[in-house]
Scaffold this active site. Structure first.
Site: not given
Ligand code: HEM
Ligand SMILES: *[C@@H]1O[C@H](CO)[C@@H](O)[C@H](O)[C@H]1NC(C)=O
Ligand SMILES: *[C@@H]1O[C@H](CO)[C@@H](O)[C@H](O)[C@H]1NC(C)=O
Length: 261
Positions: A62, A176, A184
């Site tokens: 940001h 994720d 990863d």
């Protein structure tokens, strides 16, 4: 955990070591061992609370993107309550509702290409979002009030269970789904499989150029020399960190973090 540690180091080391104006040792006369101090301080906090890695990474993004009239630290984009509030100052900041075209435009406005975009958004391999950010995708995406049809069916059921229609909007959702704490490539596999959490993440699959990069990281292009996410991520972070860097008498170094001098 190794991976997270790496991210924290990358932010502070790589950001300092590039391009003419940014270099390691910049503060060597005014603050000897500045980098080592930052490193060990972040390390000790990270040991106590590994989730700071995601927060720092996002803050850094940001700070690089928001060229506001006021200080970039002050622009509230992700609020405590989990709602996204985009102030006019932050109109150049990518939004989770952005189409891939809009994302590409906002990145290219800052000199970042399509590969940089996909690589950097790969930061969503760690950290989390909140039910209220994604609920519209689950219950009210189409004109007829159905879910986003690009969400993988089994993942849709999981997300709906996690975020009921009228449930707690502040509930966290990993960005994720497989490995929230590992830095990863599973984020890219998720995007390939319709398991992207944010709409903007999933939209990276819509466009030929960004899809190509996603595929390379996801390891779906066999026989081709695929990109290495860790290597490319470092480079892209350096590039992003070099956007509109304030030097000399531009800006100010705050004496109190939360206030103008
Ligand atoms: C199109 C570009 C991007 C969009 C639309 C976007 C949007 C978002 C949104 C909506 C969240 C969840 C916020 C919340 O629920 O409170 C988030 C989290 C996060 N973003 Fe992004 N992001 C983008 C690019 C990036 C980039 C370039 C980085 C870093 C290099 C980054 C790092 C993160 C991280 C680490 C989190 C998790 C924060 C945490 O767990 O505390 N994002 N992003
Ligand atoms: C569903 O989306 C429409 C259009 O974006 C919006 O006007 C409406 O308020 C939404 N409904 C709910 C229940 O959130
Ligand atoms: C849905 O996700 C699973 C993994 O969670 C994957 O094996 C499957 O191929 C995905 N389906 C589609 C249509 O991409």
């Amino acid at each position: 955990m190794e991976g997270l540690w790496l991210v924290v180091l990358m932010i502070f080391e790589m950001a300092l070591s590039v391009q003419s104006q940014l270099r390691t040792g910049f503060y060597s006369t005014s603050c000897l061992r500045a980098e080592a101090i930052v490193r060990s301080t972040v390390d000790s906090y990270f040991t106590k609370d590994p989730t700071i890695a995601a927060g720092l990474l996002r803050l850094h993004f940001h700070d690089c993107f928001v060229q506001s009239d006021g200080p970039s630290w002050s622009v509230p984009t992700g609020r405590r309550d989990g709602r996204v509030s985009l102030s006019s100052q932050a109109s150049n900041l990518p939004s989770p509702l952005d189409s891939v075209a809009a994302q590409k435009q906002k990145f290219s406005d800052k000199g970042l290409d399509d590969q940089d975009l996909v690589t950097l958004v790969g930061a969503h391999t760690i950290g989390q979002t909140h039910c209220q950010i994604i609920r519209y995708r689950l219950y009210n995406f189409t004109a007829t009030g159905n879910a986003d049809p690009t969400i993988n069916q089994s993942f849709l059921s999981q997300l709906q269970a996690l975020c009921p229609k009228n449930g707690d909007g502040t509930k966290p959702v990993p960005l994720d789904k497989d490995s929230q704490t590992d830095f990863d490539t599973s984020f890219f596999k998720n995007v390939r499989d319709g398991n992207g959490v944010l709409e903007s993440d999933q939209r990276l699959w819509d466009d030929a150029a960004t899809r190509h990069v996603v595929k390379k990281y996801a390891g779906t292009i066999r026989g081709l020399f695929g990109l290495r996410f860790d290597t490319e991520f470092r480079q892209a972070m350096v590039k992003m960190s070099s956007i509109e860097v304030k030097t000399g008498t531009d800006g100010e170094i705050r004496k109190v973090c939360s206030k103008f001098n």
